[in-house]
Write an enzyme that holds these catalytic residues in place. Structure first.
Site, PDB file in Angstrom:
ATOM      1  N   LEU A  15      26.274  61.743   9.981  1.00 21.14           N
ATOM      2  CA  LEU A  15      25.462  62.732   9.278  1.00 21.14           C
ATOM      3  C   LEU A  15      24.355  63.275  10.162  1.00 21.14           C
ATOM      4  O   LEU A  15      23.966  64.434  10.031  1.00 21.14           O
ATOM      5  CB  LEU A  15      24.875  62.121   8.006  1.00 21.14           C
ATOM      6  CG  LEU A  15      25.872  61.794   6.893  1.00 21.14           C
ATOM      7  CD1 LEU A  15      25.162  61.119   5.727  1.00 21.14           C
ATOM      8  CD2 LEU A  15      26.599  63.049   6.411  1.00 21.14           C
ATOM      9  N   ASP A  57      15.608  55.057  21.278  1.00 20.69           N
ATOM     10  CA  ASP A  57      16.070  53.813  20.673  1.00 20.69           C
ATOM     11  C   ASP A  57      14.960  53.381  19.732  1.00 20.69           C
ATOM     12  O   ASP A  57      13.864  53.033  20.176  1.00 20.69           O
ATOM     13  CB  ASP A  57      16.311  52.764  21.757  1.00 20.69           C
ATOM     14  CG  ASP A  57      16.754  51.420  21.203  1.00 20.69           C
ATOM     15  OD1 ASP A  57      16.610  51.189  19.985  1.00 20.69           O
ATOM     16  OD2 ASP A  57      17.236  50.584  21.990  1.00 20.69           O
ATOM     17  N   SER A 135      18.540  56.648   3.343  1.00 23.42           N
ATOM     18  CA  SER A 135      18.833  55.365   2.734  1.00 23.42           C
ATOM     19  C   SER A 135      20.338  55.311   2.496  1.00 23.42           C
ATOM     20  O   SER A 135      21.128  55.672   3.369  1.00 23.42           O
ATOM     21  CB  SER A 135      18.030  55.192   1.441  1.00 23.42           C
ATOM     22  OG  SER A 135      18.317  53.976   0.809  1.00 23.42           O
ATOM     23  N   TYR A 149      22.929  44.556   4.507  1.00 24.04           N
ATOM     24  CA  TYR A 149      22.734  46.005   4.554  1.00 24.04           C
ATOM     25  C   TYR A 149      21.964  46.466   3.319  1.00 24.04           C
ATOM     26  O   TYR A 149      21.036  47.283   3.423  1.00 24.04           O
ATOM     27  CB  TYR A 149      24.090  46.701   4.641  1.00 24.04           C
ATOM     28  CG  TYR A 149      24.005  48.207   4.760  1.00 24.04           C
ATOM     29  CD1 TYR A 149      23.375  48.802   5.852  1.00 24.04           C
ATOM     30  CD2 TYR A 149      24.556  49.028   3.783  1.00 24.04           C
ATOM     31  CE1 TYR A 149      23.303  50.184   5.973  1.00 24.04           C
ATOM     32  CE2 TYR A 149      24.489  50.410   3.892  1.00 24.04           C
ATOM     33  CZ  TYR A 149      23.865  50.980   4.980  1.00 24.04           C
ATOM     34  OH  TYR A 149      23.775  52.353   5.088  1.00 24.04           O
ATOM     35  N   LYS A 153      18.271  48.591   3.125  1.00 23.25           N
ATOM     36  CA  LYS A 153      18.110  49.870   2.436  1.00 23.25           C
ATOM     37  C   LYS A 153      17.194  49.750   1.215  1.00 23.25           C
ATOM     38  O   LYS A 153      16.475  50.703   0.888  1.00 23.25           O
ATOM     39  CB  LYS A 153      19.474  50.440   2.050  1.00 23.25           C
ATOM     40  CG  LYS A 153      20.308  50.846   3.262  1.00 23.25           C
ATOM     41  CD  LYS A 153      19.557  51.830   4.161  1.00 23.25           C
ATOM     42  CE  LYS A 153      20.379  52.297   5.338  1.00 23.25           C
ATOM     43  NZ  LYS A 153      19.629  53.247   6.208  1.00 23.25           N
TER      44      LYS A 153
END
Length: 280
Positions: A15, A57, A135, A149, A153
Site C-alpha cells: 500500500l 529504517d 493500522s 501482530y 496494531k
C-alpha cells in the site's frame, strides 16, 4: 487544491508503494522512503521535480529526522506524514520467541512513535496537516495465530487516539487506517512465521492462520488502488475520520466485536459498575 507535501514510510511495496504513486501522479510532492531507496529510483525518474527518495529504517535512530529535513529543504515543509512501514507475524503466543516478536514491536510500534515525534515540529510549523497511521483490521479485533501482530496494531490504535486529541488544537488531523486483506506482498515478504510450530496448535485456529498465509498470498480480495482512492479522499476531507476501516470484511468483523462487547456490558454493568466506596 494546493499540492500537499508528503513523507511516506515503507514505499518499496504494498500500500505504501501504491500511495506514493497516487500522490505523485496527482501532482503532490513526496519524500518516499525505504530501507533500500534503490527500489524507488523509478518513482524519482518519473517525477524528478516532485519526488525525493530517502533511506529510512524506522528502527534506526536519526533516519526519520533526516528524512523530514529533506522534506523541509526540498519542498519547504511537511503536510502529511504516513506511518506505513510495518511487518507481520504468524504464530501462537506460546510459539513466539523474543527474537521474533521484539523486532515486530520495534518496527510497528516504536518506529511509528519515533517517526511521529520527529515529524510533529514540521507539521506544527506548517500550521496543520494530516498524520496517517496504517493500522489494520487486526488492530480492531484479535485472532488466534496473530496475537503478536494484533498487539502491535492495538498499540498503534491507542497511541493514535491519544495523539489525535493532542494535535487537533494545531489543526493536525489523525487518521487511523484499518485495512483488511488487500492483494499486496504483505502475506509474503512482509510476514514472518514463528519458527516453533507446536503440534498442539496445528489443528486449531492458530494453526489455521499459518495455512491462511499459504493459501491466500496473492489471492486477497482487496484492490490496493481502490483502498488508496478512499484514503486520499479521507486525507483531503475537511473533517477526516479518526478511524477508517477499509474492506467489507473489516466492517463485518468490527460489528461482530462491538455487538459482543455491548452485549457483555449490558449483562454485567448492573453488577460491575457498583464498585465505588459506599460513601463516594
Amino acid at each position: 487544491m494546493t499540492p500537499r507535501r508528503w513523507l511516506i514510510t515503507g514505499c518499496s511495496a504494498g500500500l505504501g508503494r501504491v500511495l506514493a504513486e497516487a500522490v505523485l501522479d496527482r501532482g503532490d510532492q513526496a519524500v518516499v522512503t525505504a530501507r533500500d531507496p534503490r527500489s524507488l529510483e523509478d518513482l524519482v525518474a518519473a517525477h524528478p521535480g516532485t519526488c525525493r527518495a530517502v533511506t529510512l529504517d524506522v528502527t534506526r535512530e536519526g533516519d526519520a529526522a533526516a528524512a523530514i529535513s529533506v522534506a523541509e529543504q526540498e519542498f519547504g515543509g511537511l503536510d502529511v506524514l504516513v506511518n506505513n512501514a510495518g511487518q507481520g507475524m504468524v504464530g501462537a503466543i506460546e510459539e513466539g520467541s523474543p527474537e521474533e516478536y521484539r523486532p515486530l514491536f520495534e518496527t510497528n510500534v516504536f518506529g511509528v512513535i519515533e517517526t511521529t515525534r520527529a515529524a510533529l515540529p514540521a507539521l506544527r510549523k506548517a500550521g496543520g496537516g494530516r498524520i496517517v497511521m496504517m493500522s489494520s483490521g487486526a488492530g480492531i479485533a484479535g485472532s488466534a495465530g496473530s496475537g503478536y501482530y494484533n498487539a502491535t496494531k492495538f498499540a498503534v490504535e491507542g497511541l493514535s487516539e491519544a495523539l489525535a486529541q493532542e494535535v487537533s488544537p494545531f489543526g493536525i488531523a489523525t487518521i487511523i487506517v484499518e485495512p483488511g486483506p488487500f492483494r499486496t506482498e504483505f502475506l509474503g515478504r512482509s510476514m514472518r512465521m514463528a519458527a516453533a510450530e507446536m503440534p498442539e496448535y496445528a489443528g486449531i485456529s492458530a494453526g489455521g492462520r499459518r495455512r491462511y498465509r499459504a493459501e491466500h498470498d496473492g489471492r486477497q480480495p482487496g484492490d490496493p488502488r481502490k483502498a488508496i482512492d478512499v484514503l486520499l479522499r479521507a486525507v483531503d476531507a475537511e473533517h477526516p475520520p479518526l478511524h477508517l476501516p477499509l474492506g467489507a470484511g473489516v466492517y463485518a468483523a468490527a460489528r461482530r466485536k462491538f455487538a459482543g462487547f455491548l452485549q457483555t456490558m449490558d449483562e454485567w454493568e448492573p453488577l460491575a459498575s457498583r464498585t465505588a466506596f459506599d460513601d463516594a
